[in-house]
Design an enzyme around this catalytic site. Structure first.
Site, mmCIF file in Angstrom:
data_model
loop_
_atom_site.group_PDB
_atom_site.id
_atom_site.type_symbol
_atom_site.label_atom_id
_atom_site.label_comp_id
_atom_site.label_asym_id
_atom_site.label_seq_id
_atom_site.Cartn_x
_atom_site.Cartn_y
_atom_site.Cartn_z
ATOM 1 N N HIS A 122 -6.462 10.988 4.179
ATOM 2 C CA HIS A 122 -5.380 10.163 3.622
ATOM 3 C C HIS A 122 -4.096 10.326 4.439
ATOM 4 O O HIS A 122 -3.483 9.335 4.865
ATOM 5 C CB HIS A 122 -5.133 10.563 2.169
ATOM 6 C CG HIS A 122 -4.027 9.801 1.508
ATOM 7 N ND1 HIS A 122 -4.241 8.685 0.745
ATOM 8 C CD2 HIS A 122 -2.674 9.994 1.511
ATOM 9 C CE1 HIS A 122 -3.086 8.214 0.298
ATOM 10 N NE2 HIS A 122 -2.118 8.997 0.748
ATOM 11 N N GLU A 123 -3.704 11.567 4.656
ATOM 12 C CA GLU A 123 -2.464 11.811 5.396
ATOM 13 C C GLU A 123 -2.603 11.425 6.866
ATOM 14 O O GLU A 123 -1.632 10.979 7.488
ATOM 15 C CB GLU A 123 -2.063 13.283 5.275
ATOM 16 C CG GLU A 123 -1.818 13.760 3.848
ATOM 17 C CD GLU A 123 -0.771 12.941 3.110
ATOM 18 O OE1 GLU A 123 0.091 12.314 3.772
ATOM 19 O OE2 GLU A 123 -0.812 12.916 1.867
ATOM 20 N N HIS A 155 -1.658 7.825 7.244
ATOM 21 C CA HIS A 155 -0.203 7.664 7.357
ATOM 22 C C HIS A 155 0.268 8.057 8.760
ATOM 23 O O HIS A 155 1.060 7.339 9.387
ATOM 24 C CB HIS A 155 0.508 8.559 6.336
ATOM 25 C CG HIS A 155 0.341 8.130 4.910
ATOM 26 N ND1 HIS A 155 0.508 6.834 4.492
ATOM 27 C CD2 HIS A 155 0.050 8.852 3.785
ATOM 28 C CE1 HIS A 155 0.321 6.763 3.178
ATOM 29 N NE2 HIS A 155 0.032 7.971 2.735
#
Length: 380
Positions: A29-30, A33
């Site tokens: 997920h990170e 980003h």
């Protein structure tokens, strides 16, 4: 001595699988980003797995601090210009002191589409991870399926009351075609106490049978209880022709995408059933239940644990897209408003919204954890 043995079994059998699954999901997920932010020209000051005190870390040549922190329940990417790790506030005086070129490398100074793409990339990465895991599993192991042919109709069930018979082949439910018995189970399970129409093939005839799935409490092999819609039809080896369907790489990706989509639609079905009172809120679990499920799946093997990781990755991606301030979806709502208005939402309005968002998220976490604790005590 018994306490030490129990503690060791908990760490190895439950805590470790949970941390492996959670770390994988958070990292991906990170990383979504991070990669899109970097691609957009936004500087990154920190990439963290976990919160709290740093346990280990290093600085890369771009000035990003990569670190592992003590509380492994999440993570974050901190961009240039962010006053906090949620990208929800900005040090305006510090931004004003920057040159235009430096300001363009900050998150708040980036173009609107770059900020939106960077925020959306996290949940999208979760969906990609889930599809990839499912695709690998389908490529390696295939998928066990059975034809939707009835071998038994349970006494007193909705199917018996409607007139379904042994030997009937289910063709569609509410006009939606069903190709396997899993399709039937998936459609019916999220529609307790909702009228449906089952289309069957009986000999040369096609017949429609209106019925209402009964809300039924089921227990899985680990003793976990759940309420699902059930119509009371069963298949077996002879009627269903159980078999394993194999997939090529591209077919596996498509099947992985379909499996992920089923989780998304199932989540919305659960929410609508919850609002309508057709399902109980105690099925909403938190970190304790996820940890327990991780340990249980680990006993079934790596494939089962990966399947759980894929399901959780979809759920976390979907949760983050909810239009709640402090979540990625809340940021995207603000960016949509900014696109329409031609200017950002005012700082005071954002501050109020973020406070409300934090309260909502914390309330949900407390409620889910309470459900987890109640579940544990109900088993003692």
């Amino acid at each position: 001595m018994a306490f030490l043995v129990d503690a060791w079994q908990f760490v190895v059998g439950t805590l470790l699988p949970f941390l492996v699954v959670l770390t994988l999901i958070v990292f991906v997920h990170e990383m979504g980003h991070y990669l899109v932010g970097r691609w957009s020209g936004i500087g990154v000051t920190a990439f963290s797995i976990g919160f709290g005190p740093e346990l280990a870390g290093f600085n890369d040549r771009h000035g990003t601090r990569w670190k592992l922190c003590a509380i492994p329940l999440g993570g974050y990417v901190k961009f240039f210009g962010d006053e906090d790790v949620s990208s929800s506030s900005t040090d305006q005086s510090a931004l004003d002191a920057l040159t235009p070129a430096e300001r363009a490398r900050t998150f708040p100074g980036a173009a609107l589409w770059k900020r939106a793409a960077t925020v959306a990339a996290g949940p999208i990465a979760n969906f990609i991870l889930a599809i990839a895991i499912f695709a690998v599993l389908f490529s390696l192991y295939g998928r066990r399926v059975a034809d939707p042919v009835v071998s038994e109709v349970r006494a007193g069930s909705a199917a018996e009351e409607a007139g379904i018979r042994t030997g009937d082949r289910l063709l569609a439910i509410d006009g939606v075609p069903v190709a396997t018995f899993d399709d039937v189970r998936r459609y019916v399970s999220v529609r307790p106490e909702m009228r449906i129409v089952v289309t069957v093939e009986r000999g040369a005839e096609k017949l429609d049978f209106p019925m209402t799935p009964k809300r039924t409490e089921l227990t899985d092999q680990f003793g976990n209880k759940m309420e699902l819609g059930v119509i009371g039809v069963v298949t077996d080896e002879a009627a269903g022709r159980f078999r394993t369907v194999t997939y090529g790489p591209l077919e596996a990706v498509g099947e992985g995408a379909r499996q992920s989509w089923h989780i998304v639609t199932g989540t919305f079905d659960y929410i609508s059933n919850l609002i309508a009172g057709r399902m109980k809120a105690d099925q909403l679990g938190g970190p304790i239940r996820v940890a327990q499920a991780s340990g249980q799946m680990a006993t079934l093997g790596v494939a089962a644990l990966l399947q759980l990781a894929a399901m959780l990755s979809v759920s976390i991606g979907l949760l983050n897209l909810m239009p709640v301030p402090v979540l990625d979806g809340g940021h995207l709502v603000f960016y949509a408003i900014e696109a329409v208005r031609g200017k950002p939402v005012g700082p005071n309005a954002q501050e109020i919204a973020y406070r409300i968002g934090i309260a909502l998220v914390l309330s949900l976490m407390v409620f889910a954890t309470w459900n987890d604790i109640s579940m544990l005590f109900s088993r003692t």
